[in-house]
Design a protein around this motif. Structure first.
Motif, PDB file in Angstrom:
ATOM      1  N   PHE A  57      98.511   6.003  35.874  1.00  0.00           N
ATOM      2  CA  PHE A  57      97.424   6.100  34.899  1.00  0.00           C
ATOM      3  C   PHE A  57      97.944   6.646  33.570  1.00  0.00           C
ATOM      4  O   PHE A  57      97.650   6.094  32.496  1.00  0.00           O
ATOM      5  CB  PHE A  57      96.308   7.002  35.440  1.00  0.00           C
ATOM      6  N   ILE A  58      98.738   7.714  33.623  1.00  0.00           N
ATOM      7  CA  ILE A  58      99.294   8.307  32.394  1.00  0.00           C
ATOM      8  C   ILE A  58     100.248   7.330  31.709  1.00  0.00           C
ATOM      9  O   ILE A  58     100.262   7.207  30.474  1.00  0.00           O
ATOM     10  CB  ILE A  58     100.014   9.635  32.733  1.00  0.00           C
ATOM     11  N   TYR A  59     101.037   6.625  32.516  1.00  0.00           N
ATOM     12  CA  TYR A  59     101.994   5.655  31.978  1.00  0.00           C
ATOM     13  C   TYR A  59     101.280   4.611  31.119  1.00  0.00           C
ATOM     14  O   TYR A  59     101.687   4.327  29.979  1.00  0.00           O
ATOM     15  CB  TYR A  59     102.725   4.977  33.136  1.00  0.00           C
ATOM     16  N   TRP A  60     100.200   4.039  31.677  1.00  0.00           N
ATOM     17  CA  TRP A  60      99.477   2.990  30.926  1.00  0.00           C
ATOM     18  C   TRP A  60      98.651   3.580  29.791  1.00  0.00           C
ATOM     19  O   TRP A  60      98.485   2.955  28.738  1.00  0.00           O
ATOM     20  CB  TRP A  60      98.574   2.194  31.868  1.00  0.00           C
ATOM     21  N   LEU A  61      98.141   4.791  29.977  1.00  0.00           N
ATOM     22  CA  LEU A  61      97.353   5.452  28.939  1.00  0.00           C
ATOM     23  C   LEU A  61      98.196   5.676  27.685  1.00  0.00           C
ATOM     24  O   LEU A  61      97.735   5.442  26.557  1.00  0.00           O
ATOM     25  CB  LEU A  61      96.823   6.793  29.459  1.00  0.00           C
ATOM     26  N   LEU A  62      99.430   6.126  27.880  1.00  0.00           N
ATOM     27  CA  LEU A  62     100.317   6.382  26.738  1.00  0.00           C
ATOM     28  C   LEU A  62     100.668   5.093  25.999  1.00  0.00           C
ATOM     29  O   LEU A  62     101.033   5.127  24.817  1.00  0.00           O
ATOM     30  CB  LEU A  62     101.588   7.084  27.215  1.00  0.00           C
ATOM     31  N   ARG A  63     100.560   3.979  26.720  1.00  0.00           N
ATOM     32  CA  ARG A  63     100.844   2.683  26.093  1.00  0.00           C
ATOM     33  C   ARG A  63      99.566   1.978  25.631  1.00  0.00           C
ATOM     34  O   ARG A  63      99.612   0.846  25.170  1.00  0.00           O
ATOM     35  CB  ARG A  63     101.617   1.792  27.077  1.00  0.00           C
ATOM     36  N   VAL A  64      98.432   2.686  25.779  1.00  0.00           N
ATOM     37  CA  VAL A  64      97.127   2.172  25.395  1.00  0.00           C
ATOM     38  C   VAL A  64      96.923   0.767  25.976  1.00  0.00           C
ATOM     39  O   VAL A  64      96.612  -0.198  25.274  1.00  0.00           O
ATOM     40  CB  VAL A  64      96.962   2.151  23.848  1.00  0.00           C
ATOM     41  N   ARG A  65      97.091   0.667  27.288  1.00  0.00           N
ATOM     42  CA  ARG A  65      96.929  -0.596  27.994  1.00  0.00           C
ATOM     43  C   ARG A  65      95.734  -0.502  28.940  1.00  0.00           C
ATOM     44  O   ARG A  65      95.511   0.518  29.596  1.00  0.00           O
ATOM     45  CB  ARG A  65      98.184  -0.919  28.794  1.00  0.00           C
ATOM     46  N   LYS A  66      94.981  -1.598  29.041  1.00  0.00           N
ATOM     47  CA  LYS A  66      93.810  -1.599  29.919  1.00  0.00           C
ATOM     48  C   LYS A  66      94.203  -1.494  31.394  1.00  0.00           C
ATOM     49  O   LYS A  66      93.346  -1.210  32.242  1.00  0.00           O
ATOM     50  CB  LYS A  66      92.984  -2.858  29.690  1.00  0.00           C
ATOM     51  N   LEU A  72      92.782   4.625  37.425  1.00  0.00           N
ATOM     52  CA  LEU A  72      91.680   5.522  37.082  1.00  0.00           C
ATOM     53  C   LEU A  72      90.479   5.282  37.981  1.00  0.00           C
ATOM     54  O   LEU A  72      89.892   6.233  38.527  1.00  0.00           O
ATOM     55  CB  LEU A  72      91.288   5.321  35.616  1.00  0.00           C
ATOM     56  N   ILE A  73      90.113   4.035  38.161  1.00  0.00           N
ATOM     57  CA  ILE A  73      88.942   3.708  38.999  1.00  0.00           C
ATOM     58  C   ILE A  73      89.184   4.111  40.455  1.00  0.00           C
ATOM     59  O   ILE A  73      88.310   4.699  41.096  1.00  0.00           O
ATOM     60  CB  ILE A  73      88.615   2.204  38.895  1.00  0.00           C
TER      61      ILE A  73
END
Length: 340
Positions: A57-66, A72-73
């Motif tokens: 989740f953090i990995y994709w969040l930092l890359r602002v990816r959906k 997260l869900i």
């Protein structure tokens, strides 16, 4: 997955697999090991699955990816699992004259076979108990052939009781008016109970030690085991635990007393075993008033909580503590309770 690089596609594939396994783990507490023992083994890895999903989740969040929405869900769907694994804030211990304390500790035979490189383990455990001064003390892997004496306590099975397996003992500052044992077949394990009188109330206290898988806690030695052998061993253990818990539940159903259940479950809060013991009538005292991971078993790199104190909903939990005390392969736990 349009717009993703090859590397990102590989990461998301692994992410999807980990998220799927965590999602599957949410139904494991409802599947009896006897029916699907292979799937039950997954419950041991739930803390790791949660951690990996947080990392993704953090990995994709930092890359602002959906793609961050996947983990997260899944994490939000299993919020109770996260709450069981880690308590973000502990309730302050509440002082009350009606409080009493219950401690549970697997003492690993007081280091009989020299697992720890110190010769004063038994004396140190005794000193710890005297300092903490619990009103009720439940010990697992206790040697009745090498008993301890605690002044001011009644006890059951502290010295070998005829017809009762050694291994468990209960000490109580409250008078013990009844006691007994559930002898699990084909094993050294068992459960014992006492009925104690606190003022005008009779309270039943159980302690048990469910079947152990015998898996090495030393990571280097664990690497020497084949995955097939480990898998088979854990499956067999979970089936045996289910049989033991069924005996316990049948016994408990005959009692009308307010009840406290303590012991070494040799299983996690994400398992069928834990769910059926806890049922709808018990409170997990760590979840109510604990803090942090609540790690009770010394397994390197992995926060294992396999020792529990469960209390009837007739009790208010006014405190909980896990002790970082290296006198066994388990850590002692203590809760403070008040009867409504």
């Amino acid at each position: 997955m349009k717009g993703l690089s090859l590397w990102s596609k590989i990461v998301f594939f692994i992410n999807s697999l980990v998220a799927f396994l965590l999602l599957i783990s949410y139904v494991l507490p409802y599947i009896p090991p006897k029916s699907f023992a292979s799937l039950s083994v997954l419950s041991l890895g739930v803390p790791l699955l949660i951690m990996f999903n947080i990392i993704f989740f953090i990995y994709w969040l930092l890359r602002v990816r959906k793609q961050m929405l996947l983990s997260l869900i899944v994490l939000l769907l299993g919020w109770n699992y996260i709450n069981s694994m880690y308590k973000f804030s502990a309730s302050e211990a509440i002082a009350d004259d009606a409080n009493f304390s219950v401690m549970s500790f697997n003492v690993r035979l007081f280091n009989r076979f020299g697992w720890l490189p110190r010769k004063t383990v038994k004396q140190d455990i005794l000193q710890f108990i005297k300092e903490e001064n619990p009103d009720v003390l439940c010990l697992q892997e206790y040697r009745s052939g090498d008993p301890i004496d605690l002044k001011g306590y009644y006890n059951f099975n502290a010295r070998q009781t005829k017809g009762v397996k050694s291994g468990q003992a209960i000490f109580s500052k409250f008078p013990i008016v009844n006691s007994g044992s559930l002898e699990f077949p084909n094993t050294y394990n068992n459960a014992i109970f006492v009925d104690v009188v606190k003022q005008k109330d009779t309270i039943r206290v159980y302690t048990f030690h469910l079947q152990s898988s015998g898996i090495q806690t030393d990571v280097e030695k664990l690497k020497e085991e084949t995955s097939g052998h480990l898998f088979k061993q854990v499956r067999s253990t979970f089936k045996t635990q289910q049989e033991q818990v069924e005996l316990f539940l049948a016994h408990k159903a005959k009692s009308h007393y307010k009840t406290i259940v303590t012991g070494d479950f040799n299983n996690t809060p994400y398992s069928y075993i834990y769910r059926v013991v806890k049922g709808d009538h018990f409170i997990d005292t760590f979840e109510e008033a604990g803090n942090g991971f609540g790690k009770t078993y010394n397994f390197k790199y992995f926060p294992m909580r396999i020792d529990f104190i469960l209390a009837d909903k007739d009790f208010t939990v006014n405190g909980f503590k896990t002790y970082d005390l290296k006198l066994s392969d388990h850590y002692p736990i203590k809760t403070t309770l008040k009867l409504h």
